[in-house]
Design an enzyme around this catalytic site. Structure first.
Site: not given
Ligand code: NAP
Length: 237
Positions: A54-55, A145
């Protein structure tokens, strides 16, 4: 072979980054928190090494540092782990606020702090943080956020200045709307409206972000630091 740590790589953008780096022959440490089986599946596919932490938890991050440290120095760190939440500002609770900052901001700080000493000693390294277009523009009903992702940008710019003399690049990507679990709650009408607001008229793919992260981690980006690269199909111009 470069050593890369990607946080939050069990799903979405982080998983796409793991695939991208592994396909280029890098040794990928794939961090996950809750999604063990998803992480193990990607690890089996790509040859990446899964590491649970957990980061936002100091002890777990230090345990991860020891595991990875046993395999040598980290060349590239991708701070991708993140959570989001859609709520009216007046409905955000103190624990929502703390949780948002603990994962998105404190997590980035703890992981960077754990690995940066070795990069400074080697006078080499690349750190890529994942912000969001909402960190650039602010998003209604996502104040916590947006604030956390703006903090990622401030962290990136300040650390880039401090670590430049040590030969370390610190950059940031700011994705737009990307097709991952994070947006699974959006209705098809919402997605259609978002597509129509995007000059490229489509929702982004995780691979779009992963390829930009890969570029920022490459020698081609050696003279780029402190930058926020929007990967959003032109949504924010
Ligand atoms: P996602 O599909 O919900 O995946 C989130 C990832 O973060 C999962 O691998 C999850 O791991 C991990 N995570 C969450 N809490 C954690 C913790 N406490 N410790 C370690 N790992 C943790 O999200 P995503 O869309 O790929 O997002 C990735 C990044 O891109 C994020 O920073 C998000 O804010 C950013 N982002 C996304 C979007 C979008 O539209 N999707 C847009 C802008 C920015 P587990 O499942 O193993 O817990």
């Amino acid at each position: 072979m470069r050593n890369i740590l990607i946080t939050g790589a069990s799903r979405g953008i982080g998983a796409a980054c793991a695939r991208e780096f592994a396909s280029h022959g890098d040794r990928v440490f794939l961090n996950y928190n809750n999604s063990k089986s998803a992480a193990e599946k990607i690890a089996a596919e790509t040859g990446a090494i899964p590491v649970k932490a957990d980061v936002s938890n100091f002890e777990e991050v230090n345990r991860m540092r020891k595991i990875i440290g046993g395999c040598g120095r980290l060349d590239i760190l991708v701070n991708n782990a993140g959570i989001s939440q859609t709520k009216m500002f007046t409905d955000i609770t103190e624990s929502d606020w703390d949780n948002m900052f603990n994962v998105n901001v404190k997590g980035m700080y703890l992981v960077t702090r754990a690995f940066v000493d070795d990069m400074i000693a080697a006078k080499s390294g690349k750190i890529i943080n994942v912000s969001s277009m909402w960190g650039v523009t602010g998003g209604s009903c996502e104040v916590h956020y947006s604030a956390a992702k703006a903090a990622v940008i401030g962290f990136t710019k300040a650390l880039a200045k401090e670590l430049g003399p040590s030969g370390i690049n610190v950059n940031c990507v700011a994705p737009g709307v990307i097709d991952t679990d994070m947006n699974a709650h959006l209705s098809s009408d919402d997605l259609e409206a978002l597509k129509n607001e995007t000059p490229f008229m489509r929702i982004g793919k995780s691979e779009d972000v992963a390829k930009t992260v890969f570029f920022l981690a490459s020698r081609n980006a050696d003279f780029i630091t402190g930058q926020i690269v929007n990967v959003d199909g032109g949504m924010v111009i």
